[in-house]
Design an enzyme around this catalytic site. Structure first.
Site, short mmCIF file in Angstrom:
data_model
loop_
_atom_site.label_atom_id
_atom_site.label_comp_id
_atom_site.label_asym_id
_atom_site.label_seq_id
_atom_site.Cartn_x
_atom_site.Cartn_y
_atom_site.Cartn_z
N CYS A 1 0.89 -1.16 0.00
CA CYS A 1 0.00 0.00 0.00
C CYS A 1 0.92 1.20 0.00
O CYS A 1 1.55 1.52 1.01
CB CYS A 1 -0.91 0.02 1.23
SG CYS A 1 -1.96 1.50 1.25
N CYS B 1 -0.43 4.26 2.55
CA CYS B 1 -0.32 4.09 4.01
C CYS B 1 -0.03 2.63 4.31
O CYS B 1 1.07 2.17 4.12
CB CYS B 1 -1.56 4.60 4.72
SG CYS B 1 -3.08 3.81 4.17
N SER B 2 -1.04 1.88 4.75
CA SER B 2 -0.82 0.46 5.02
C SER B 2 -2.12 -0.33 4.92
O SER B 2 -2.38 -1.21 5.73
CB SER B 2 -0.18 0.28 6.41
OG SER B 2 -1.03 0.83 7.40
N CYS B 3 -2.93 -0.04 3.91
CA CYS B 3 -4.17 -0.79 3.70
C CYS B 3 -3.84 -2.26 3.50
O CYS B 3 -2.89 -2.60 2.80
CB CYS B 3 -4.92 -0.25 2.48
SG CYS B 3 -5.49 1.46 2.70
#
Length: 195
Positions: free
Chosen positions: A103, A106-108
């Site tokens: 991602c 961000c950090s999906c």
């Protein structure tokens, strides 16, 4: 929408807090991963169950690759948690193509299937480098792929999540679905490991 934040904003804030704690010497990425892993130890088993079913049931595999959300529902899983439904896509590794997830924003990440995302997945270094030099990043994880293997990087988002369907390991023909599920790692579901 005063006082409300998107999942992406929350993920960025959580990572900043983690980085501050690490920077202050109060913890490390490995310690955080271990604590989170203990709290949610069963989650990666969900993705492993999906993979094992796809390995033993060709019809399920086809449905999983065609419509991940519907195939998940067959096993009692859903990516429609929270206010916004998420499109779930499964990408299959083959002898000539290897998939890896990131991602870049961000950090999906599909937590319900893969468990909590590892610290390295959330790091800016991984998010930037795996897009530019995926083969080098995978080698750093110990995954050396043949030079002619195509590497495809899939970028997740707030609207869509992905999971890698690793290749079934050779010599596992006699294993049960449950035994196969135990072979699958979180890293294999992300694509930074073979299985």
């Amino acid at each position: 929408m005063s006082g409300q934040h998107t999942n992406s904003e929350i993920a960025v804030r959580v990572r900043r807090l983690e980085e501050r704690l690490i920077g202050a010497g109060l913890t490390s990425d490995d310690e955080l991963d271990a604590i989170i892993g203990q709290v949610t130890s069963g989650s990666p088993a969900n993705g492993a169950r999906v993979v094992a079913r796809a390995w033993v049931d060709p019809g399920y595999r086809e449905r999983l690759l065609a419509d991940g959300n519907a195939a998940l529902a067959e096993l009692g899983f859903s990516m429609s948690t929270g206010p916004q439904p998420q499109r779930f896509t499964v990408v299959e590794n083959t002898p000539t193509r290897h998939n890896v997830l990131v991602c870049t924003l961000c950090s999906c990440y599909p937590i319900a299937l893969l468990g909590p995302s590892p610290s390295w997945y959330k790091s800016e270094a991984y998010r930037a480098r795996v897009v530019r030099e995926p083969r080098a990043v995978l080698a750093e994880f110990g995954l050396e792929l043949p030079a002619d293997t195509e590497i495809v990087v899939h970028d997740t988002s707030a609207e869509s999540r992905h999971m890698v369907l690793p290749m079934r390991p050779a010599g596992t023909e006699g294993l049960s679905e449950e035994e196969l599920a135990r072979l699958v790692t979180r890293e294999g579901l992300i694509g930074t490991a073979a299985v």
